[in-house]
Design an enzyme around this catalytic site. Structure first.
Site, PDB file in Angstrom:
ATOM      1  NE  ARG A  66       3.241 -18.149  -9.612  1.00 18.04           N
ATOM      2  CZ  ARG A  66       4.008 -19.130  -9.120  1.00 18.04           C
ATOM      3  NH1 ARG A  66       5.173 -18.844  -8.561  1.00 18.04           N
ATOM      4  NH2 ARG A  66       3.620 -20.387  -9.185  1.00 18.04           N
ATOM      5  CE1 TYR A 119       5.027   8.205  -2.459  1.00 20.12           C
ATOM      6  CE2 TYR A 119       5.610   5.901  -2.153  1.00 20.12           C
ATOM      7  CZ  TYR A 119       4.684   6.871  -2.485  1.00 20.12           C
ATOM      8  OH  TYR A 119       3.421   6.494  -2.857  1.00 20.12           O
ATOM      9  CG  ASP A 192      13.505   4.784  -4.756  1.00 15.87           C
ATOM     10  OD1 ASP A 192      13.636   5.063  -5.973  1.00 15.87           O
ATOM     11  OD2 ASP A 192      12.402   4.621  -4.212  1.00 15.87           O
ATOM     12  CE  LYS A 217       6.271   7.634  -9.447  1.00 16.97           C
ATOM     13  NZ  LYS A 217       5.968   6.329  -8.869  1.00 16.97           N
TER      14      LYS A 217
END
Length: 404
Positions: A66, A119, A192, A217
């Protein structure tokens, strides 16, 4: 096109090998980074003088996955290098990368200025999480007009949040100009960069403080992994985002997804060039096709911000949006005739996709909100894949013929 002053290696080389060179000192000499699935790592001994902050993954010092993992660390190093940043953090999704980055940048009572054409999930997050639950004031502005951003900032503005190009209308904002505005009020500028990837745009070089991606993406590029990333050269901000990734949220990218994204990055330059080639052909076709009222693609000279696109971008990207000259029933008939364009959300994979923003990606917005930013029922968004462009064009033409 992809050279950057001062780099030892060019973009295409870094995409393949950065942070992945084989070393016989610590592994078998794999030419690709293996998947390190271990949740925990053996340490050499007890040393009460060493804290978690002292562990250095660059020196193969690991404790718990982690906190850091060799496969994820290699990906984070490569993503930072490709964006021209010093620090990279990989998350379980693009949304989690955005949440962590915004959370690291603001406190209750602060003010955020954001593009109004974001978005849908990001816009909903800013309204319902940060504004409604965390007492952060948020103003949405049309950032195509830089003056609107300047007019909206206040003394308590802590963050300016931009997408460029936006989803799905492919609107642009002037990163360099907005970076100056952010600096004038000591605010963080976050961008972004999902739609273009660092191959076509590098916001940090234009003055942004932090860049985020949905690695799902273009960076992964094969529609088989969900992930996100944040990249910055600001050490203090990187520490805050890293704390949220490892401890505050514990929302890091899993080793297998890190491996898939590392693999995908190797072909990023090749894929992006083909995405753009195909998208440019399709945009030009749609621009001339009867039955289409508007085409949105920053690589078209008809795009209202074409000059800005050529100034801050190295290419038009692989997403094209367009308005059918018809109603919702025509949209349904059109997409129902397509064979090579799957009706699906997301983008950036090698396969071509088509989606209907009003009922899919932007359905969380109210009809009034969609109308306000220009998302109509006749709007379609194409993620152009790397198939042969003639096949894609023939597929679109067959769908148009049903409407003629």
């Amino acid at each position: 096109m992809t050279d950057r002053p001062g780099d030892t290696d060019k973009f295409e080389t870094m995409a393949v090998t950065h942070a992945e060179q084989p070393s016989h000192d610590d592994r078998a000499g794999d030419v690709t980074m293996p998947i390190h699935l271990a949740s925990t790592f053996e340490v050499g001994g007890i040393d009460p003088d060493i804290s978690l902050e002292d562990l250095n993954p660059d020196e193969n010092q690991y404790l718990y996955s982690r906190l850091s993992n060799p496969t994820r660390h290699a990906l984070e190093k490569r993503l930072a290098a490709l964006e021209g940043g010093d620090y990279g953090m990989a998350f379980a999704s693009g949304t989690s990368a955005i949440v962590a980055t915004i959370t690291a940048s603001v406190s209750p009572g602060d003010h955020v200025v954001a593009f109004d054409d974001l978005y849908g999930g990001t816009k909903t997050m800013l309204k319902e999480l940060f504004r409604e639950r965390l007492d952060v004031a948020v103003d949405f502005v049309d950032a195509r007009d830089t003056d609107s951003v300047s007019d909206a900032v206040r003394d308590d503005t802590a963050l300016i949040w931009m997408e460029t190009p936006t989803n799905p209308l492919l609107r642009l904002c002037d990163i360099e100009a907005i970076a100056s505005i952010a600096e004038s009020v000591d605010a963080t500028l976050g961008v972004d960069n999902t739609f273009l990837s660092p191959y076509f745009q590098r916001p940090l070089e234009l003055g942004a403080d932090v860049v985020v991606h949905s690695t799902t993406k273009y960076l992964n590029g094969h529609s088989d992994s969900i992930g996100g990333a944040a990249v910055t050269s600001d050490e203090e901000l990187a520490n805050e985002i890293g704390f949220l990734q490892q401890v505050g949220m514990g929302n890091m990218l899993a080793p297998f997804d890190a491996f898939l994204t590392l693999r995908g990055l190797k072909t990023l330059p090749l894929r992006m060039r083909q995405h753009e080639t195909n998208a440019a052909e399709i945009a030009a076709y749609l621009d001339e096709r009867e039955g289409v009222s508007t085409v949105y693609y920053p690589g078209l000279e008809s795009h209202p911000q074409y000059d800005l696109a050529t100034r801050q971008m190295d290419g038009g990207g692989g997403v094209v949006s367009f308005e059918l000259d018809g109603g919702l029933a025509d949209v349904e008939r059109f997409v129902g005739e397509l064979d090579h364009f799957a009706l699906a959300v997301s983008l950036g994979g090698v396969e071509s996709l088509i989606e209907h923003p009003a009922s899919m990606t932007h359905s969380p917005l109210t009809p009034e909100e969609r109308e306000e930013i220009g998302i109509s029922d006749s709007l379609l968004r194409i993620s152009v894949g790397v198939e042969h462009p003639r096949d894609l064009l023939a597929d679109l033409e067959s769908a148009f013929e049903v409407l003629d």
